[in-house]
Design a protein around this motif. Structure first.
Motif, PDB file in Angstrom:
ATOM      1  N   ASN A 121       3.204  16.713  -8.010  1.00  0.00           N
ATOM      2  CA  ASN A 121       2.929  16.233  -9.279  1.00  0.00           C
ATOM      3  C   ASN A 121       3.343  14.680  -9.575  1.00  0.00           C
ATOM      4  OD1 ASN A 121       1.253  18.196 -10.385  1.00  0.00           O
ATOM      5  ND2 ASN A 121       2.971  19.611 -10.730  1.00  0.00           N
ATOM      6  N   LYS A 122       4.734  14.429  -9.399  1.00  0.00           N
ATOM      7  CA  LYS A 122       5.381  13.166  -9.439  1.00  0.00           C
ATOM      8  C   LYS A 122       4.572  11.927  -8.751  1.00  0.00           C
ATOM      9  CE  LYS A 122       9.513  10.290  -8.303  1.00  0.00           C
ATOM     10  NZ  LYS A 122       8.486   9.540  -7.398  1.00  0.00           N
ATOM     11  N   LEU A 123       4.122  12.409  -7.624  1.00  0.00           N
ATOM     12  CA  LEU A 123       3.480  11.455  -6.649  1.00  0.00           C
ATOM     13  C   LEU A 123       1.963  11.014  -7.300  1.00  0.00           C
ATOM     14  CD1 LEU A 123       4.069  12.598  -3.105  1.00  0.00           C
ATOM     15  CD2 LEU A 123       5.078  10.479  -4.047  1.00  0.00           C
ATOM     16  N   ILE A 124       1.435  12.028  -7.879  1.00  0.00           N
ATOM     17  CA  ILE A 124       0.120  11.971  -8.380  1.00  0.00           C
ATOM     18  C   ILE A 124       0.173  11.445  -9.895  1.00  0.00           C
ATOM     19  CG2 ILE A 124      -1.886  12.872  -9.245  1.00  0.00           C
ATOM     20  CD1 ILE A 124      -1.886  14.877  -6.899  1.00  0.00           C
ATOM     21  N   HIS A 125       1.061  12.027 -10.715  1.00  0.00           N
ATOM     22  CA  HIS A 125       0.855  11.518 -12.140  1.00  0.00           C
ATOM     23  C   HIS A 125       1.984  10.310 -12.516  1.00  0.00           C
ATOM     24  CE1 HIS A 125      -1.936  14.900 -12.690  1.00  0.00           C
ATOM     25  NE2 HIS A 125      -1.002  15.678 -11.952  1.00  0.00           N
ATOM     26  N   VAL A 126       2.994  10.223 -11.743  1.00  0.00           N
ATOM     27  CA  VAL A 126       3.982   9.245 -12.111  1.00  0.00           C
ATOM     28  C   VAL A 126       3.744   7.894 -11.226  1.00  0.00           C
ATOM     29  CG1 VAL A 126       6.551   8.498 -12.189  1.00  0.00           C
ATOM     30  CG2 VAL A 126       5.558  10.756 -12.802  1.00  0.00           C
ATOM     31  N   ASP A 127       3.774   8.254  -9.841  1.00  0.00           N
ATOM     32  CA  ASP A 127       3.554   7.093  -8.956  1.00  0.00           C
ATOM     33  C   ASP A 127       2.291   6.735  -8.749  1.00  0.00           C
ATOM     34  OD1 ASP A 127       6.298   6.911  -8.210  1.00  0.00           O
ATOM     35  OD2 ASP A 127       5.898   8.783  -7.199  1.00  0.00           O
ATOM     36  N   GLY A 128       1.091   7.480  -9.137  1.00  0.00           N
ATOM     37  CA  GLY A 128      -0.350   7.076  -8.852  1.00  0.00           C
ATOM     38  C   GLY A 128      -0.737   6.865  -7.519  1.00  0.00           C
ATOM     39  N   VAL A 129      -0.303   7.810  -6.541  1.00  0.00           N
ATOM     40  CA  VAL A 129      -0.814   7.576  -5.108  1.00  0.00           C
ATOM     41  C   VAL A 129      -2.263   8.204  -5.208  1.00  0.00           C
ATOM     42  CG1 VAL A 129       1.594   7.614  -4.391  1.00  0.00           C
ATOM     43  CG2 VAL A 129       0.406   9.434  -4.300  1.00  0.00           C
ATOM     44  N   HIS A 130      -2.908   7.619  -4.098  1.00  0.00           N
ATOM     45  CA  HIS A 130      -4.119   8.299  -3.705  1.00  0.00           C
ATOM     46  C   HIS A 130      -4.372   9.114  -2.436  1.00  0.00           C
ATOM     47  CE1 HIS A 130      -6.207   5.841  -6.884  1.00  0.00           C
ATOM     48  NE2 HIS A 130      -5.524   4.787  -6.542  1.00  0.00           N
ATOM     49  N   PHE A 131      -3.222   8.819  -1.864  1.00  0.00           N
ATOM     50  CA  PHE A 131      -2.980   9.580  -0.569  1.00  0.00           C
ATOM     51  C   PHE A 131      -1.619  10.050  -0.291  1.00  0.00           C
ATOM     52  CE2 PHE A 131      -5.775   5.875  -0.165  1.00  0.00           C
ATOM     53  CZ  PHE A 131      -7.089   6.223   0.345  1.00  0.00           C
ATOM     54  N   VAL A 132      -1.437  11.337   0.279  1.00  0.00           N
ATOM     55  CA  VAL A 132      -0.126  12.162   0.485  1.00  0.00           C
ATOM     56  C   VAL A 132      -0.011  12.454   2.188  1.00  0.00           C
ATOM     57  CG1 VAL A 132       1.191  14.012  -0.101  1.00  0.00           C
ATOM     58  CG2 VAL A 132      -0.050  12.609  -1.944  1.00  0.00           C
ATOM     59  N   LEU A 133       0.956  12.019   2.593  1.00  0.00           N
ATOM     60  CA  LEU A 133       1.038  12.501   3.895  1.00  0.00           C
ATOM     61  C   LEU A 133       1.962  13.756   3.793  1.00  0.00           C
ATOM     62  CD1 LEU A 133       1.541   9.257   6.197  1.00  0.00           C
ATOM     63  CD2 LEU A 133       0.000  11.037   6.625  1.00  0.00           C
ATOM     64  N   GLY A 134       1.625  14.782   4.111  1.00  0.00           N
ATOM     65  CA  GLY A 134       2.255  16.235   3.932  1.00  0.00           C
ATOM     66  C   GLY A 134       1.341  17.198   3.343  1.00  0.00           C
ATOM     67  N   MET A 179       0.798  -1.191   0.133  1.00  0.00           N
ATOM     68  CA  MET A 179      -0.101  -0.006   0.049  1.00  0.00           C
ATOM     69  C   MET A 179       1.003   1.164   0.028  1.00  0.00           C
ATOM     70  SD  MET A 179      -2.577   1.740   0.078  1.00  0.00           S
ATOM     71  CE  MET A 179      -4.128   0.732   0.132  1.00  0.00           C
ATOM     72  N   ARG A 180       0.975   1.913  -1.117  1.00  0.00           N
ATOM     73  CA  ARG A 180       1.873   2.976  -1.262  1.00  0.00           C
ATOM     74  C   ARG A 180       1.241   4.228  -1.109  1.00  0.00           C
ATOM     75  NH1 ARG A 180       3.513  -0.750  -5.339  1.00  0.00           N
ATOM     76  NH2 ARG A 180       5.544  -1.398  -5.071  1.00  0.00           N
ATOM     77  N   VAL A 181       1.738   5.023  -0.152  1.00  0.00           N
ATOM     78  CA  VAL A 181       1.341   6.463   0.138  1.00  0.00           C
ATOM     79  C   VAL A 181       2.478   7.558  -0.155  1.00  0.00           C
ATOM     80  CG1 VAL A 181       0.728   7.834   2.179  1.00  0.00           C
ATOM     81  CG2 VAL A 181      -0.306   5.494   2.058  1.00  0.00           C
ATOM     82  N   GLY A 182       2.133   8.686  -0.480  1.00  0.00           N
ATOM     83  CA  GLY A 182       2.982   9.743  -0.864  1.00  0.00           C
ATOM     84  C   GLY A 182       3.604  10.359   0.462  1.00  0.00           C
TER      85      GLY A 182
END
Length: 376
Positions: free
Chosen positions: A91-104, A33-36
């Protein structure tokens, strides 16, 4: 015959498709489960220990079996507590890594910059160490455990005018989304209640020599000074330089002045400093437990930034619990965060209100002889 063949191939296609979908679901269940993650990993704000606090939480979650059997994994990006770097990271986390959640983010300049991106893409961001009032109306995919910082301005203004008899004030602040609102609201409150602000001056992020502003404010001879820096490095420099210039005025500061590093290392420069900060009891059961965990893992005494370091641990656990229940369904996880009320964790007790802001009580503190005391 032709009709029979068509039916047979359609059936075979459906069976194969279902089988492949089942394999895909099984593969997904085994993936982490990958989270940004966005925070300052290389600059002065990195001293606050966000990356260290989150690692304790991640290790504990994975040792307990992860999230429904899936390893909890962070994709960590360096926001450098700067808007441009935080935007690139988001932008990298969303458009490259495809995460749905970001801590920060893990400071107001980061969080203010990435909030519109989170909202536009319907990615849930959960910030810590972020207290700017400007984040409150960023949207319903934007959350934080931190409280709005301008509450401290009102407390300080009332203390100065009503209890200490301070009538004139000099204000020097850093031009960031965190530090400027504290100074601005203090100026408004102080003037509205009869005080006089003799100098109100900002400096650019990255500036290290404040002697020009300090010389100007000392020439005006205010009853007191208020400093609102972005980080403890600049807080220390302000104190050191005002001391070198012979300033004797009573000094007040924002909550940065409560950092463990400053109290421990700045000695006489910190003596008498008054600041306001969210209420936090390091001797409380869960607070003390986390402090001990941090000490054991990193071989340090205390937390580098008190409750702000601890709230990173809390936020990670809250998000993990919500994902464990609702998976990748961002809207359901979002609804779960709105329901956080009187959560008691490593950073003390807090709630999340209808704007996604953390809610905590502010108190006044004074540094005396190297100790932080409650100001009655």
């Amino acid at each position: 015959m032709q009709k029979t063949s068509i039916i047979f191939f359609l059936f075979l296609f459906l069976i194969t498709g279902c089988s492949q979908n089942g394999k895909n679901e099984l593969a997904k269940e085994k993936e982490p489960m990958r989270v940004g993650w966005i925070s300052d990993l290389s600059g002065s704000v990195s001293k606050w220990g966000a990356d260290k606090a989150v690692q304790i939480a991640v290790d504990e979650i994975n040792e307990a079996g992860g999230i429904n059997g899936r390893k909890f994994e962070l994709i960590m990006e360096d926001g450098k507590c700067r808007s441009k770097d935080a935007v690139n990271a988001m932008n990298k986390l969303i458009h490259v890594d495809g995460v749905h959640f970001v801590l920060g983010g893990h400071c107001s300049p980061e969080s203010l910059a990435i909030a519109p991106i989170a909202q536009e893409n319907k990615v849930l961001m959960f910030a810590q160490m972020t207290t700017s009032p400007d984040l409150s109306d960023a949207g319903d995919y934007v959350f934080r455990t931190s409280q709005v910082n301008t509450e401290q301005s009102k407390l300080i203004a009332d203390l100065m005018l009503q209890k200490l008899g301070i009538k004139s004030l000099g204000i020097i602040y850093e031009e960031t989304g965190y530090a400027e609102p504290i100074a601005r609201v203090l100026k408004e409150q102080f003037e509205q209640n009869g005080g006089s602000v003799l100098l109100y001056e900002g400096y650019s992020q990255g500036e290290k020599d404040f002697r020009s502003s300090l010389t100007k404010v000392l020439a005006k001879k205010p009853d007191a000074l208020f400093f609102s820096p972005q980080d403890n490095e600049n807080a220390g420099l302000l104190l050191q330089q005002i001391h070198e210039l012979g300033g004797k005025e009573h000094i007040f500061g924002n909550e940065i002045f409560g950092s463990e590093d400053l109290v421990k290392n700045m000695g006489v420069y910190m003596d008498g400093i008054i600041y306001s900060t969210p209420d936090y009891n390091p001797l409380g059961e869960k607070e003390k437990t986390f402090i001990e965990k941090y000490k054991q893992k990193y071989n340090v005494e205390g937390l580098p930034f008190g409750l702000y370091t601890a709230e990173v641990y809390d936020a990670t656990n809250i998000l993990a619990q919500a994902i464990s229940k609702y998976g990748d369904n961002v809207d359901k996880v979002k609804d779960a965060l709105y329901k956080v009320q009187d959560y008691y964790g490593a950073s003390g007790k807090f709630s999340i209100n209808e704007k996604g802001d953390g809610v905590r009580n502010y108190v006044l503190k004074r540094v005396q002889n190297g100790k932080v005391l409650n100001l009655e």
